[in-house]
Motif scaffolding. Structure first.
Motif, short mmCIF file in Angstrom:
data_model
loop_
_atom_site.label_atom_id
_atom_site.label_comp_id
_atom_site.label_asym_id
_atom_site.label_seq_id
_atom_site.Cartn_x
_atom_site.Cartn_y
_atom_site.Cartn_z
N ARG A 145 2.26 -4.36 -7.92
CA ARG A 145 3.39 -5.60 -8.15
C ARG A 145 4.13 -4.54 -7.23
O ARG A 145 4.67 -5.73 -5.80
CB ARG A 145 3.60 -5.61 -9.35
CG ARG A 145 5.15 -5.98 -9.63
CD ARG A 145 5.37 -5.78 -11.27
NE ARG A 145 6.37 -7.03 -11.31
CZ ARG A 145 7.21 -7.22 -11.87
NH1 ARG A 145 6.67 -6.10 -13.16
NH2 ARG A 145 8.07 -7.70 -12.22
N THR A 146 4.49 -3.66 -6.52
CA THR A 146 5.88 -3.10 -5.99
C THR A 146 5.20 -3.79 -4.27
O THR A 146 5.78 -4.08 -3.36
CB THR A 146 5.66 -1.90 -5.89
OG1 THR A 146 6.25 -1.95 -7.00
CG2 THR A 146 6.48 -2.00 -4.70
N ARG A 147 3.59 -3.68 -3.80
CA ARG A 147 3.26 -3.65 -2.66
C ARG A 147 3.85 -5.58 -2.61
O ARG A 147 4.25 -6.09 -1.59
CB ARG A 147 2.05 -3.67 -2.10
CG ARG A 147 1.13 -4.32 -1.13
CD ARG A 147 -0.45 -3.90 -1.18
NE ARG A 147 -0.50 -3.68 0.31
CZ ARG A 147 -0.58 -4.75 0.97
NH1 ARG A 147 -0.61 -5.42 0.69
NH2 ARG A 147 -1.49 -4.38 2.38
N MET A 200 0.01 7.79 9.12
CA MET A 200 -0.88 7.78 7.54
C MET A 200 -0.23 6.70 6.58
O MET A 200 1.45 6.42 6.32
CB MET A 200 -0.54 8.51 6.27
CG MET A 200 -0.86 8.61 5.29
SD MET A 200 -1.74 10.52 4.73
CE MET A 200 -2.08 9.74 3.09
N PRO A 201 -0.59 5.06 5.65
CA PRO A 201 0.15 4.17 5.28
C PRO A 201 0.40 4.25 3.98
O PRO A 201 0.51 5.70 3.52
CB PRO A 201 -1.31 3.77 5.46
CG PRO A 201 -2.42 4.33 5.63
CD PRO A 201 -1.65 5.37 6.27
N LEU A 202 1.87 4.57 3.78
CA LEU A 202 3.05 4.01 2.72
C LEU A 202 2.24 3.52 1.30
O LEU A 202 1.93 2.38 1.59
CB LEU A 202 4.12 4.16 2.82
CG LEU A 202 4.86 3.90 1.47
CD1 LEU A 202 5.01 5.74 1.16
CD2 LEU A 202 6.37 3.48 1.59
N PRO A 203 0.95 3.89 0.03
CA PRO A 203 0.77 3.08 -0.56
C PRO A 203 1.73 2.30 -1.72
O PRO A 203 2.82 3.34 -2.31
CB PRO A 203 -0.58 4.49 -1.17
CG PRO A 203 0.27 5.50 -0.64
CD PRO A 203 0.94 5.55 0.67
N LEU A 204 1.90 1.58 -2.25
CA LEU A 204 2.35 0.84 -3.44
C LEU A 204 1.71 0.59 -4.66
O LEU A 204 0.47 -0.06 -4.04
CB LEU A 204 2.95 0.05 -2.80
CG LEU A 204 3.84 0.47 -1.47
CD1 LEU A 204 4.60 -1.49 -0.70
CD2 LEU A 204 5.40 1.09 -1.70
#
Length: 147
Positions: free
Chosen positions: A8-10, A1-5
């Protein structure tokens, strides 16, 4: 499962990871191709990376603003290719004079050298972005709206 960010953080995480791997690839390449010392090659690599890091953040900010206005969401291979071409084309305009000055070569020689680097980075950018999106999910600008 992808780590949501957050957006801006992404962008910051993407840019830092992208440039870290880039330095690890480019510095040895500069030693080999240009016969520069490892220290000089590392210095040029870090300088180019710092410039690219600032450009990465700026380019992705504007790309995602454009992307958010598109009716078709998601990141097709065509959109990823456009992203890679736009990023690398803009970066080349900045880096050619830097490379020419650092390496003591003409702008034409720096341009030709940058084309070699560009070929590597076109593939690297598309693959890195795909892997990054798989690990962290698509940015909000590329997601389907919630129903």
């Amino acid at each position: 499962m992808p780590l949501p960010l957050s957006p801006r953080t992404r962008r910051v995480v993407q840019a830092v990871l992208y440039e870290t791997f880039a330095i690890a690839c480019v510095a040895p390449m500069l030693v080999w191709v240009f016969g520069q010392s490892p220290l000089s090659s590392l210095g040029l690599s870090v300088t180019m990376s710092s410039i690219a890091l600032a450009w990465n953040y700026t380019f992705n900010f504007f790309f995602e603003r454009w992307e958010a206005r598109q009716t078709v969401k998601g990141r097709s291979w065509q959109r990823r290719a456009a992203h890679g071409l736009g990023f690398e084309g803009g970066l080349a305009l900045i880096l050619v004079p830097v490379m020419a000055g650092w390496l003591g070569i003409t702008w034409w020689q720096a341009f030709v050298a940058d084309l070699g680097i560009l070929v590597f980075f076109l593939v690297y950018t598309v693959v890195f972005t795909w892997v990054f999106d798989r690990a962290f999910g698509l940015p909000q600008s590329a997601q389907e709206p919630a129903r």
